[in-house]
Write a protein that holds these residues in place. Structure first.
Motif, PDB file in Angstrom:
ATOM      1  N   ILE A  15       0.818  -1.027   0.034  1.00  0.00           N
ATOM      2  CA  ILE A  15       0.004  -0.109   0.060  1.00  0.00           C
ATOM      3  C   ILE A  15       0.763   1.082   0.211  1.00  0.00           C
ATOM      4  N   GLY A  16       1.747   1.182   0.868  1.00  0.00           N
ATOM      5  CA  GLY A  16       2.811   2.432   0.905  1.00  0.00           C
ATOM      6  C   GLY A  16       3.427   2.778  -0.442  1.00  0.00           C
ATOM      7  N   LYS A  17       3.672   1.654  -1.317  1.00  0.00           N
ATOM      8  CA  LYS A  17       4.386   1.840  -2.620  1.00  0.00           C
ATOM      9  C   LYS A  17       3.441   2.384  -3.746  1.00  0.00           C
ATOM     10  N   ASN A  18       2.122   1.981  -3.408  1.00  0.00           N
ATOM     11  CA  ASN A  18       1.294   2.083  -4.406  1.00  0.00           C
ATOM     12  C   ASN A  18       1.242   3.660  -5.000  1.00  0.00           C
ATOM     13  N   LYS A  19       1.407   3.532  -6.500  1.00  0.00           N
ATOM     14  CA  LYS A  19       1.754   4.931  -7.082  1.00  0.00           C
ATOM     15  C   LYS A  19       0.505   5.879  -7.132  1.00  0.00           C
ATOM     16  N   TYR A  20      -0.746   5.284  -6.994  1.00  0.00           N
ATOM     17  CA  TYR A  20      -2.044   6.208  -6.927  1.00  0.00           C
ATOM     18  C   TYR A  20      -1.772   6.920  -5.531  1.00  0.00           C
ATOM     19  N   LEU A  21      -1.872   6.095  -4.450  1.00  0.00           N
ATOM     20  CA  LEU A  21      -1.803   6.656  -3.060  1.00  0.00           C
ATOM     21  C   LEU A  21      -0.879   7.832  -2.949  1.00  0.00           C
ATOM     22  N   VAL A  22       0.391   7.229  -3.419  1.00  0.00           N
ATOM     23  CA  VAL A  22       1.547   8.070  -3.164  1.00  0.00           C
ATOM     24  C   VAL A  22       1.350   9.432  -3.901  1.00  0.00           C
ATOM     25  N   SER A  23       0.851   9.270  -5.054  1.00  0.00           N
ATOM     26  CA  SER A  23       0.488  10.564  -5.855  1.00  0.00           C
ATOM     27  C   SER A  23      -0.398  11.627  -5.251  1.00  0.00           C
ATOM     28  N   ILE A  24      -1.514  10.699  -4.603  1.00  0.00           N
ATOM     29  CA  ILE A  24      -2.441  11.618  -3.884  1.00  0.00           C
ATOM     30  C   ILE A  24      -1.743  12.366  -2.710  1.00  0.00           C
ATOM     31  N   ARG A  25      -1.159  11.436  -2.074  1.00  0.00           N
ATOM     32  CA  ARG A  25      -0.614  12.146  -0.630  1.00  0.00           C
ATOM     33  C   ARG A  25       0.324  13.414  -1.203  1.00  0.00           C
ATOM     34  N   ASP A  26       1.436  13.168  -2.190  1.00  0.00           N
ATOM     35  CA  ASP A  26       2.322  14.192  -2.675  1.00  0.00           C
ATOM     36  C   ASP A  26       1.572  15.319  -3.341  1.00  0.00           C
ATOM     37  N   GLY A  27       0.452  14.890  -3.989  1.00  0.00           N
ATOM     38  CA  GLY A  27      -0.209  16.194  -4.636  1.00  0.00           C
ATOM     39  C   GLY A  27      -0.862  16.990  -3.661  1.00  0.00           C
ATOM     40  N   PHE A  28      -1.342  16.566  -2.679  1.00  0.00           N
ATOM     41  CA  PHE A  28      -2.118  17.451  -1.546  1.00  0.00           C
ATOM     42  C   PHE A  28      -0.948  18.224  -0.984  1.00  0.00           C
ATOM     43  N   LEU A  29       0.225  17.693  -0.811  1.00  0.00           N
ATOM     44  CA  LEU A  29       1.489  18.697  -0.241  1.00  0.00           C
ATOM     45  C   LEU A  29       1.441  19.927  -1.094  1.00  0.00           C
ATOM     46  N   VAL A  30       1.336  19.884  -2.182  1.00  0.00           N
ATOM     47  CA  VAL A  30       1.336  21.095  -3.192  1.00  0.00           C
ATOM     48  C   VAL A  30       0.396  22.116  -2.643  1.00  0.00           C
ATOM     49  N   THR A  31      -0.604  21.703  -2.027  1.00  0.00           N
ATOM     50  CA  THR A  31      -1.886  22.767  -1.801  1.00  0.00           C
ATOM     51  C   THR A  31      -1.390  22.932  -0.379  1.00  0.00           C
ATOM     52  N   THR A  32      -0.794  22.463   0.543  1.00  0.00           N
ATOM     53  CA  THR A  32      -0.565  22.838   1.870  1.00  0.00           C
ATOM     54  C   THR A  32       0.046  24.106   2.350  1.00  0.00           C
ATOM     55  N   PRO A  33       0.923  24.918   1.675  1.00  0.00           N
ATOM     56  CA  PRO A  33       1.488  26.217   2.113  1.00  0.00           C
ATOM     57  C   PRO A  33       0.260  27.198   1.589  1.00  0.00           C
ATOM     58  N   LEU A  34      -0.274  26.721   0.471  1.00  0.00           N
ATOM     59  CA  LEU A  34      -1.504  27.953   0.236  1.00  0.00           C
ATOM     60  C   LEU A  34      -2.732  27.652   1.221  1.00  0.00           C
ATOM     61  N   LEU A  35      -2.844  26.647   1.734  1.00  0.00           N
ATOM     62  CA  LEU A  35      -4.100  26.356   2.686  1.00  0.00           C
ATOM     63  C   LEU A  35      -3.641  27.053   3.802  1.00  0.00           C
ATOM     64  N   ILE A  36      -2.483  26.948   4.347  1.00  0.00           N
ATOM     65  CA  ILE A  36      -2.057  27.294   5.548  1.00  0.00           C
ATOM     66  C   ILE A  36      -1.999  28.831   5.803  1.00  0.00           C
ATOM     67  N   VAL A  37      -1.668  29.358   4.722  1.00  0.00           N
ATOM     68  CA  VAL A  37      -1.626  30.859   4.628  1.00  0.00           C
ATOM     69  C   VAL A  37      -3.220  31.307   4.663  1.00  0.00           C
ATOM     70  N   GLY A 373     -11.952  24.197  10.663  1.00  0.00           N
ATOM     71  CA  GLY A 373     -11.540  24.145   9.361  1.00  0.00           C
ATOM     72  C   GLY A 373     -10.342  24.841   8.812  1.00  0.00           C
ATOM     73  N   ALA A 374      -9.738  25.570   9.806  1.00  0.00           N
ATOM     74  CA  ALA A 374      -8.828  26.156   9.298  1.00  0.00           C
ATOM     75  C   ALA A 374      -7.269  25.312   9.277  1.00  0.00           C
ATOM     76  N   VAL A 375      -6.701  25.431   8.339  1.00  0.00           N
ATOM     77  CA  VAL A 375      -5.459  24.332   8.122  1.00  0.00           C
ATOM     78  C   VAL A 375      -4.288  25.055   8.909  1.00  0.00           C
TER      79      VAL A 375
END
Length: 445
Positions: A15-37, A373-375
């Motif tokens: 599961i940890g190496k599944n490319k779909y789950l890894v992509s979802i996890r890493d893709g949401f990291l792109v949104t993290t700085p924007l959501l925090i600000v 809901g504040a990040v």
């Protein structure tokens, strides 16, 4: 344990190496700085202190919150756009194809499926107007965005593998050559998304967003927004950590899209001046189920420092306290250890479960407010995170849960403390016994 290790560890690794789950996890990291600000501005607009809004209204007028919420609308309310771009970029990396073009095409496909009209209440009438509803650009568009990211990248990678691309002669600048090579895949991706939109337009749902929302997203969201779901998620996550596998990263890849959706719904409601409705969400998981890291080991650290006597445990507790305050607990998991330690595994499961149940019913009964809901960064220390996400009452509840966790951990860590004290005593006795005096005998002349 042997049977669990035999079947559970390989499954977790897979599961940890599944490319779909890894992509979802890493893709949401792109949104993290924007959501925090964006969340910082949401906190300013809805700061959990009585009289806050009235104080600023007297200086900046009654519409001051609309001004402050503009960064919220530009970040939290557009989260699905950032997510589809980030997930497609990450998935293209996993598929070893052009990351930037795939991300751009996935975003284009997302807007092709988007309805460009929506209903608005004008008095007692419902008027259909042209434009894009922000409802589908935020929480309600996340699952469509994930679908768009995976489909666009798969199409692009397939065409690239087949070699159906325009090849420019040597000497053409690389940027120009790459643009022409992406022309055919782009045409195919856009055409396929257009066909999908046409097909949905003749269905009762009228568009893909309504279909995903009604058939998939709402049922999954309702399932994830339940006490049983989050307890189950933590059970598997903690069990994986027991075997030395980062269970949080595995379970987050599966569960976080649902939790993020629930958090965004709360943030959208708060930004409109309404009350949040989803008890289970990202902030609940990060700040009210665990304190000090998975297993809620901040309670364990306090018990180690103040109630244990062995040098090994007290020293480890002091060294691990600062990371633990910021919710980093690998020193405890591997140093105490908790990993492969059946004795400590019991409270490692019990304390987070206790926190979840108490926090859930405290919110459900209205004793404390639901998170707004504040990040907030997951490293935010206890008390501060409770205050920013809800207010003083939630911060007090955090303190009470940390104290309760101390009493749960205490009898188990005291057993280890007794064992380590005995080992330290034996080591000292053995050292003294093995000491050899190099002084010669006293001779009397």
């Amino acid at each position: 344990m042997n049977k669990l290790e035999k079947y559970l560890v390989p499954l977790a690794n897979k599961i940890g190496k599944n490319k779909y789950l890894v992509s979802i996890r890493d893709g949401f990291l792109v949104t993290t700085p924007l959501l925090i600000v964006g969340s910082f501005f949401l906190i300013i607009a809805a700061f959990p202190i009585d009289g806050w809004e009235g104080f600023w209204t007297q200086f900046f007028g009654s519409n001051w919150t609309d001004i402050v919420r503009q960064p919220v609308r530009s970040t939290l309310d557009l989260m699905a756009i950032f997510a589809v771009f980030g997930i497609a970029y990450s998935f293209a990396r996993e598929m070893k194809t052009n990351k930037l073009f795939c991300a751009a095409l996935a975003t284009a496909g997302f807007f092709i499926l988007m309805p460009f009209n929506f209903n608005v209440e004008v008095g007692e009438e419902i008027v259909n107007v042209g434009g894009i509803s922000t409802d589908f650009l935020s929480a309600n568009g996340i699952f469509v965005g994930i679908f768009c990211a995976f489909l666009a990248v798969h199409i692009y990678a397939f065409i690239e593998k087949k070699g159906w691309m325009i090849r420019m002669p040597q000497g053409v600048p690389p940027t120009v050559a790459e643009s022409f090579s992406a022309l055919i895949p782009a045409a195919v991706v856009i055409t396929i998304f257009f066909i999908i939109q046409v097909v949905f337009s003749i269905t009762p749902w009228t568009n893909a967003f309504n279909f995903i929302l009604e058939v998939f997203q709402n049922p999954l969201k309702n399932l994830g927004n339940s006490l049983g779901a989050i307890i189950t998620a933590f059970f598997f996550s903690n069990t994986l950590w027991f075997f030395g596998i980062n269970g949080a990263s595995i379970m987050d890849a599966i569960y976080n899209p649902i939790l993020n959706t629930l958090s965004l719904e709360n943030a959208n409601l708060v930004s409109q001046g309404l009350e949040p409705i989803n008890i289970i969400n990202t902030q609940f998981k990060d700040f009210f189920a665990i304190f000090g890291g998975l297993g809620s080991t901040l309670s364990l650290l306090i018990a180690m420092i103040f109630f244990c006597k062995s040098k090994r445990i007290k020293s480890l507790g002091k060294i691990s306290l600062i990371p633990g305050i910021f919710n980093i607990n690998e020193p405890i998991i591997f140093g105490l250890p908790i990993m492969l330690n059946p004795l400590m595994f019991i409270p490692f499961l019990i304390v987070p479960t206790m926190n979840i149940i108490v926090s859930y019913f405290a919110m459900d009964l209205g004793l404390v407010a639901i998170t707004n809901g504040a990040v907030i960064p997951w490293t935010c220390p206890v008390i501060i995170s409770g205050f920013l996400s809800t207010g003083f009452a939630r911060a007090i509840l955090q303190v009470l849960l940390v104290i309760a966790g101390i009493f749960v951990y205490l009898p188990f860590v005291k057993m280890m403390d007794k064992q380590y004290l005995e080992e330290e005593k034996q080591t000292i006795e053995k050292t003294e016994k093995d000491d050899i005096s190099l002084d010669g005998p006293d001779l009397e002349l």
